[in-house]
Write a protein that holds these residues in place. Structure first.
Motif, short mmCIF file in Angstrom:
data_model
loop_
_atom_site.label_atom_id
_atom_site.label_comp_id
_atom_site.label_asym_id
_atom_site.label_seq_id
_atom_site.Cartn_x
_atom_site.Cartn_y
_atom_site.Cartn_z
N ALA A 29 0.84 -1.19 0.00
CA ALA A 29 0.00 0.00 0.00
C ALA A 29 0.88 1.25 0.00
CB ALA A 29 -0.90 0.00 1.22
N ARG A 30 0.34 2.28 -0.61
CA ARG A 30 1.09 3.52 -0.70
C ARG A 30 1.09 4.21 0.66
NH1 ARG A 30 -0.43 8.63 -4.41
NH2 ARG A 30 1.35 9.88 -3.84
N GLN A 31 2.24 4.66 1.12
CA GLN A 31 2.34 5.33 2.42
C GLN A 31 2.21 6.83 2.22
OE1 GLN A 31 5.99 4.17 4.29
NE2 GLN A 31 4.91 2.69 5.57
N TYR A 32 1.23 7.41 2.94
CA TYR A 32 1.04 8.85 2.87
C TYR A 32 1.79 9.56 3.98
CZ TYR A 32 -2.62 7.91 -0.51
OH TYR A 32 -3.32 7.51 -1.62
N PHE A 33 1.86 8.91 5.15
CA PHE A 33 2.54 9.52 6.30
C PHE A 33 3.48 8.50 6.91
CE2 PHE A 33 -1.76 11.42 6.23
CZ PHE A 33 -1.40 12.73 5.98
#
Length: 151
Positions: A27-31
């Protein structure tokens, strides 16, 4: 089928099909973790500040409401007492009207004989609950019997 039509079989595209992606896609990490902790701390601090500011307003409003209630309470009690005395007068008038045809009946006595001999005549004797509501409709009695705020 006619002999003039040419038969064309479905075939894979030239160079073949694309490879099937089966590798794990994270999953793409935003934070990052530190950003999440800092965001949580910031939101919590903001919540505490807002809570304490609103509690100041609530306390101030409660004080104002309590002051208003204390200011109007004597008026409410006086109105309650006036209505009580008016109902006693209505009961007395109703008794007078009801017993008008009975000879020797004097309102507030038992055939002209005082009920209490040791109590002066002008003393207010508070009737019990059922005597107070004797000449009113049952709905008023039932409503008051189950009302506990002004006891």
């Amino acid at each position: 089928m006619s002999s003039t039509s040419t038969f064309r079989q479905d075939m894979p595209p030239e160079g073949g099909y694309k490879k099937i992606p089966y590798a794990r896609v994270p999953a793409r990490q935003y934070f990052s973790g530190y950003q999440m902790i800092a965001g949580f701390a910031g939101i919590t601090a903001f919540g505490f500040v807002m809570y304490y500011q609103s509690m100041k307003w609530v306390r101030r409003n409660e004080i104002e409401q309590r002051s208003a209630r204390n200011a109007i309470l004597p008026l409410l009690l006086a109105e309650r007492d006036r209505e009580y005395l008016k109902q006693l007068r209505r009961n007395r008038d109703e008794e007078e009207k009801l017993m008008a045809n009975v000879k020797g009946w004097k309102v507030g006595t038992w055939y002209g004989e005082p009920i209490y001999k040791t109590i002066p005549e002008d003393t207010l004797l508070e009737p019990n609950f059922k005597e107070f509501y004797a000449h009113s409709d049952y709905k008023s009695l039932a409503k008051r019997a189950n009302f506990t705020l002004w006891t």
